[in-house]
Design an enzyme around this catalytic site. Structure first.
Site, PDB file in Angstrom:
ATOM      1  N   ASN A  23       0.804  -1.217   0.000  1.00 27.11           N
ATOM      2  CA  ASN A  23       0.000   0.000   0.000  1.00 27.11           C
ATOM      3  C   ASN A  23       0.841   1.273   0.000  1.00 27.11           C
ATOM      4  OD1 ASN A  23      -2.335  -1.474  -0.102  1.00 27.11           O
ATOM      5  ND2 ASN A  23      -2.769  -1.344   2.094  1.00 27.11           N
ATOM      6  N   CYS A 126     -10.344  -5.147  -6.035  1.00 23.18           N
ATOM      7  CA  CYS A 126     -11.219  -5.965  -5.187  1.00 23.18           C
ATOM      8  C   CYS A 126     -12.650  -5.449  -5.242  1.00 23.18           C
ATOM      9  CB  CYS A 126     -10.743  -5.930  -3.730  1.00 23.18           C
ATOM     10  SG  CYS A 126      -9.217  -6.821  -3.423  1.00 23.18           S
ATOM     11  N   VAL A 133     -14.912   6.972  -6.778  1.00 18.89           N
ATOM     12  CA  VAL A 133     -13.792   7.890  -6.995  1.00 18.89           C
ATOM     13  C   VAL A 133     -14.245   9.347  -6.867  1.00 18.89           C
ATOM     14  CG1 VAL A 133     -12.573   6.264  -8.476  1.00 18.89           C
ATOM     15  CG2 VAL A 133     -14.161   7.901  -9.496  1.00 18.89           C
TER      16      VAL A 133
END
Length: 429
Positions: A23, A126, A133
């Protein structure tokens, strides 16, 4: 399609090296688009998502050299990437690439900031709720971008460049913070990012950007200040260790019993999870090499946990904790507040004999004495590894299907567990 076969019942003992954080690695790679000089990233995990992002960046004309892999090394092993975005040849990120990984949408920020135009497909990744967004687009519009959505693509432009602005997120968003941070580095003037995510990966990206010449203050706090600069230069940066991988293996040890050194782990990155593990009966010891996790003899205590943004309990460890609690001595409660529809692993855990009831955002886990191996199917990245944790403690054989989810986020998982005594193997085809 590959599968993983696990025969449960063995304790875990030994040492597991913690990989670089996925990440952090992904946004760091994307940040290379902000400069025409080379960014060198060390400790990048070898993951399917990293390889996919390399393909996406290559589509834009980015040259990436991977170093540090010796003959005989496993395919998934930490690497050094030399990333050069000197010649960006295309500012479009097509559907066939972006649809495979949600984080790849973030390329819109550096492309817009440096090239003043970007066309990026709406994302994939996922299937956890909607994860819209909207907040990312809002942040870019605040910075002066003109944005339309056409045919599944977000089309953005800022002919005169981005301009510093006040961005206040209505809720904490890691993705939104990454996008705002990258875009603001090259904006004219000062940008204030309010209600910013405080995750360690945000801090890592900000540290790297500052090495590249950005002027960022306050990363790791809810308010970040970015003074825009005209240009970023090259730099070298080491990706921080993966706190989610650390927590995952810590929970695996708590589940099976045993004693494992998590080499390279940094406890301050996941203190909330370590506190929960201690409450559950594990012994956590911090030392110069990382974290040592042990559970010898004592049973697993039930816990009550609510996921929260950092420094709270991470949503990315929720499924793993649920697997651990299936063997607890009593009832546990886990409430998910970050993502909707993030309990898809419940029905698969039930195949082991777990007893779990769902009530809205809360799962109640009634601990059972034994789990039994079963064929199961991964539904997303973190859910898939929760099935591995359950299988390690289950009686008999488990076959985990659709493990491409695991390959997206866990480097050399079978090797690391096998080295500590687990009976686990990958079956190809």
């Amino acid at each position: 399609m590959d599968r993983i076969r696990i025969v449960g019942g063995a304790q875990l003992n030994g040492t597991i090296p913690i990989s670089g954080a996925k990440n952090a690695a992904l946004p760091l790679m994307i940040a290379a688009l902000l400069s025409d000089e080379t960014l060198i990233l060390d400790n990048v995990p070898r993951l399917a998502d990293v390889a996919q992002l390399q393909r996406i960046l290559g589509n834009h004309g980015v040259d990436i050299l991977s170093a540090g892999k010796r003959p005989g090394d496993h395919e998934y092993q930490g690497q050094t990437l030399h990333i050069s975005a000197k010649n960006i040849i295309d500012t479009t990120a097509p559907y066939e690439l972006v649809s495979k990984m949600r984080a790849s949408f973030w390329v819109i920020a550096p492309l817009l900031a440096r090239m003043h135009v970007a066309k990026v497909s709406l994302p994939g990744g996922c299937a956890i709720g909607t994860r819209p967004v909207d907040l990312l687009i809002m942040a870019l519009e605040k910075l002066g971008a003109s944005i339309t959505i056409d045919g599944g693509y977000v089309v953005a432009s800022c002919p005169g460049g981005l301009k510093g602005a006040e961005i206040e997120f209505p809720k904490v968003t890691v993705s939104g913070t990454h996008v705002a941070l990258m875009a603001a580095t090259l904006a004219k003037g000062t940008t204030f990012i309010g209600n910013a995510a405080c995750e360690p990966e945000i801090v890592d990206v900000a540290d790297c950007l500052n090495k590249m010449g950005a002027k960022i203050l306050g990363a790791g706090t809810p308010r970040i200040t970015v003074e825009g600069v005209a240009k970023l230069h090259g730099a070298r940066h080491t990706v921080l260790p993966d706190r989610i991988e650390t927590g995952t293996y810590a929970m695996a040890v708590a589940m099976t019993g045993g004693d494992v050194q998590l080499s390279g782990a940094r406890p301050e990155l996941l203190q909330s999870a370590l506190d929960v593990l201690t409450e559950a009966g594990a012994t956590i010891t911090v030392n110069n090499d990382g974290i040592r996790v042990a559970r010898n003899g004592a049973g697993i205590n039930p816990v009550t946990v609510t996921t929260a943004p950092f420094p709270g309990f991470p949503t990315d460890l929720q499924a793993q904790l649920m697997a651990l609690m299936t063997r607890a001595k009593g009832d546990s409660h886990i409430t998910e507040t970050i993502f909707e529809n993030r309990f898809m692993h419940v029905q698969e855990l039930a195949r082991f004999g777990a007893r779990i009831q769902l009530d809205g955002e809360t799962a109640t886990i009634n601990g059972v004495e034994k789990l039994r191996g079963a064929p199961v199917m991964a539904t997303d990245l973190r859910a898939s590894v929760s099935l591995v944790i359950a299988a390690l403690a289950a009686e008999g054989e488990t076959m985990v299907n659709r493990i491409y989810h695991l390959d997206r986020g866990f480097e050399r998982l079978e090797e690391k567990l096998s080295a500590c005594g687990a009976t686990i193997e990958r079956i190809s085809g």
